[in-house]
Design an enzyme around this catalytic site. Structure first.
Site, mmCIF file in Angstrom:
data_model
loop_
_atom_site.group_PDB
_atom_site.id
_atom_site.type_symbol
_atom_site.label_atom_id
_atom_site.label_comp_id
_atom_site.label_asym_id
_atom_site.label_seq_id
_atom_site.Cartn_x
_atom_site.Cartn_y
_atom_site.Cartn_z
ATOM 1 N N TYR A 55 47.050 35.424 40.451
ATOM 2 C CA TYR A 55 46.693 36.737 40.071
ATOM 3 C C TYR A 55 47.027 37.258 38.885
ATOM 4 O O TYR A 55 46.484 38.183 38.130
ATOM 5 C CB TYR A 55 47.544 37.668 41.209
ATOM 6 C CG TYR A 55 49.073 38.068 40.960
ATOM 7 C CD1 TYR A 55 49.551 38.730 40.058
ATOM 8 C CD2 TYR A 55 49.920 37.149 41.569
ATOM 9 C CE1 TYR A 55 50.879 39.042 39.685
ATOM 10 C CE2 TYR A 55 51.056 37.336 41.627
ATOM 11 C CZ TYR A 55 51.726 38.277 40.531
ATOM 12 O OH TYR A 55 53.035 38.359 40.245
ATOM 13 N N HIS A 76 53.819 44.095 47.307
ATOM 14 C CA HIS A 76 52.999 45.363 46.653
ATOM 15 C C HIS A 76 53.565 45.794 45.379
ATOM 16 O O HIS A 76 52.974 46.214 44.255
ATOM 17 C CB HIS A 76 53.015 46.384 47.557
ATOM 18 C CG HIS A 76 52.141 46.137 48.720
ATOM 19 N ND1 HIS A 76 52.014 47.096 49.855
ATOM 20 C CD2 HIS A 76 51.346 44.967 49.176
ATOM 21 C CE1 HIS A 76 51.216 46.339 50.846
ATOM 22 N NE2 HIS A 76 50.688 45.359 50.205
ATOM 23 N N LYS A 94 49.238 50.077 51.708
ATOM 24 C CA LYS A 94 50.411 50.605 52.293
ATOM 25 C C LYS A 94 51.194 49.601 52.945
ATOM 26 O O LYS A 94 50.685 48.521 53.276
ATOM 27 C CB LYS A 94 50.207 51.903 53.100
ATOM 28 C CG LYS A 94 49.540 51.284 54.436
ATOM 29 C CD LYS A 94 49.205 52.516 55.355
ATOM 30 C CE LYS A 94 48.534 52.154 56.556
ATOM 31 N NZ LYS A 94 47.643 51.120 56.694
#
Length: 128
Positions: A55, A76, A94
């Site tokens: 990433y 997250h 979420k």
């Protein structure tokens, strides 16, 4: 035109983010990263974009304006903060973070970098 990178190629990315971005005429999917590189390559082939091996590599790509963070919940906040610092707008699935301190950090970095931070609450109006 907003150029999107997807971080995490699991169910939510496959059923919501990727198909919905692909149908939006104001968006191009530039790339995808997943821990399972074979899955990332398969999704990238399907959506005609690049598969990234990390990433961090995706975040370093100047052709990407914004990212969807579709990873496991515990990642997250960390990935969103790194994305914001890399100059990307963020749509984070979420829950936003594991605790209020991490959520506050995400908001603070968003404000400092002047990048959008949005939390995906896409099912909040769905009938249960």
């Amino acid at each position: 035109m907003v150029r999107i990178g997807i971080i995490g190629g699991g169910r939510i990315a496959q059923t919501r983010h990727l198909p919905e971005y692909s149908q939006n005429e104001n968006v191009t999917i530039e790339g995808i990263y997943d821990l399972n590189f074979d899955r990332a390559k398969e999704l990238a082939e399907h959506y005609r974009c690049k598969a990234y091996e990390s990433y961090e590599e995706l975040l370093a790509d100047p052709s990407i304006d914004a990212v969807s963070v579709c990873t496991a919940n515990q990642f997250h906040a960390e990935i969103s903060v790194k994305a914001l610092k890399a100059g990307k707008h963020v749509l984070c699935e979420k829950p936003m973070a594991r605790d209020v301190k991490l959520a506050d950090q995400m908001i603070e970095v968003s404000e400092k970098t002047k990048k959008f931070l949005m939390i995906a609450q896409c099912l909040r109006f769905e009938k249960t």
